[in-house]
Write an enzyme that holds these catalytic residues in place. Sequence first.
Site, PDB file in Angstrom:
ATOM      1  N   SER A  66       0.835  -1.195   0.000  1.00 36.05           N
ATOM      2  CA  SER A  66       0.000   0.000   0.000  1.00 36.05           C
ATOM      3  C   SER A  66       0.881   1.261   0.000  1.00 36.05           C
ATOM      4  CB  SER A  66      -0.952  -0.041   1.198  1.00 36.05           C
ATOM      5  OG  SER A  66      -1.978   0.906   1.066  1.00 36.05           O
ATOM      6  N   ASP A  76      -1.441  14.080  13.560  1.00 34.26           N
ATOM      7  CA  ASP A  76      -1.492  15.414  12.942  1.00 34.26           C
ATOM      8  C   ASP A  76      -0.616  15.473  11.701  1.00 34.26           C
ATOM      9  OD1 ASP A  76      -3.240  16.359  14.869  1.00 34.26           O
ATOM     10  OD2 ASP A  76      -1.647  17.171  16.138  1.00 34.26           O
ATOM     11  N   HIS A 105      -7.452  -5.857   0.362  1.00 32.41           N
ATOM     12  CA  HIS A 105      -6.280  -4.982   0.351  1.00 32.41           C
ATOM     13  C   HIS A 105      -5.168  -5.492   1.264  1.00 32.41           C
ATOM     14  CE1 HIS A 105      -3.984  -1.390  -0.267  1.00 32.41           C
ATOM     15  NE2 HIS A 105      -4.098  -0.988   0.981  1.00 32.41           N
TER      16      HIS A 105
END
Length: 261
Positions: free
Chosen positions: A90, A181, A240
């Site tokens: 991925s 963040d 996936h």
Amino acid sequence: MQLHCIDTGVVDADDATRPLVVLHGLFGSADNWRSPIKQWQQTRRVVAVDLRNHGRSPHAPGMRYAQMADDVAESLDALEITQFDLLGHSMGGKVAITLARQQPQAVASLIVADIAPVAYDHGHDEIFAAMRRVAEGEPESRREADALMAESVEVAATRQFLATNLVRDDAGILRWRVGLDEIADGYADIIAAPDGEGAYPGPALLLRGGDSPYVRDAHRDAVAAVMPEATWQTLEGAGHWLHAEQPEAFLQALSRFFASL
């Protein structure tokens, strides 16, 4: 930036087998690969890397693939690894493609698991919302954390995967160890195409899950432009997270690929 790695070490001082370097996907970590590592380490050195803002690696602004590939290269230099087989799943697959384009002489072979070298337009809004909810809720148990995530994420398997990133602080509160963040700020770069120019000329394997939407036949031209020597293989019954959903088929596919080199 030097990254945290799980390094199994050299199997035999006289063994000329190249190390296998493994790169996880978004919100994953090297820990997710411990099961296949147990198989691979019987015959070769394995180095599984925590990419920046993931696992036990440092947090820092910036999620461009060139930055992440540079991190991996610096970390492998510190381990005195100069040539290796490279596997990425991925997001880690895009890091692997970028590194292979940057340092083709170092990457002896490339395995990309269920990602194409293209920009994607899908989002992870519900996952970010679930993780923010946990951060705000400050749960003291994994059951509490799961209930908070369930407000945004229905699939239990996805919540269980995310929960692998929870660690307990000194006050007993479960916190995310990922740089949430930094990942959120860099998300546009994460869904972008890999960095680098030209094609990786070495042997390559593209593994895709038969039930996954990430790698489609429409991507063949894009793959050929970046990995012209790539062989495609589909693992039927896998989505996936194909290495977790079809572990034996995944290991066998890699064994056949390495044997063909």
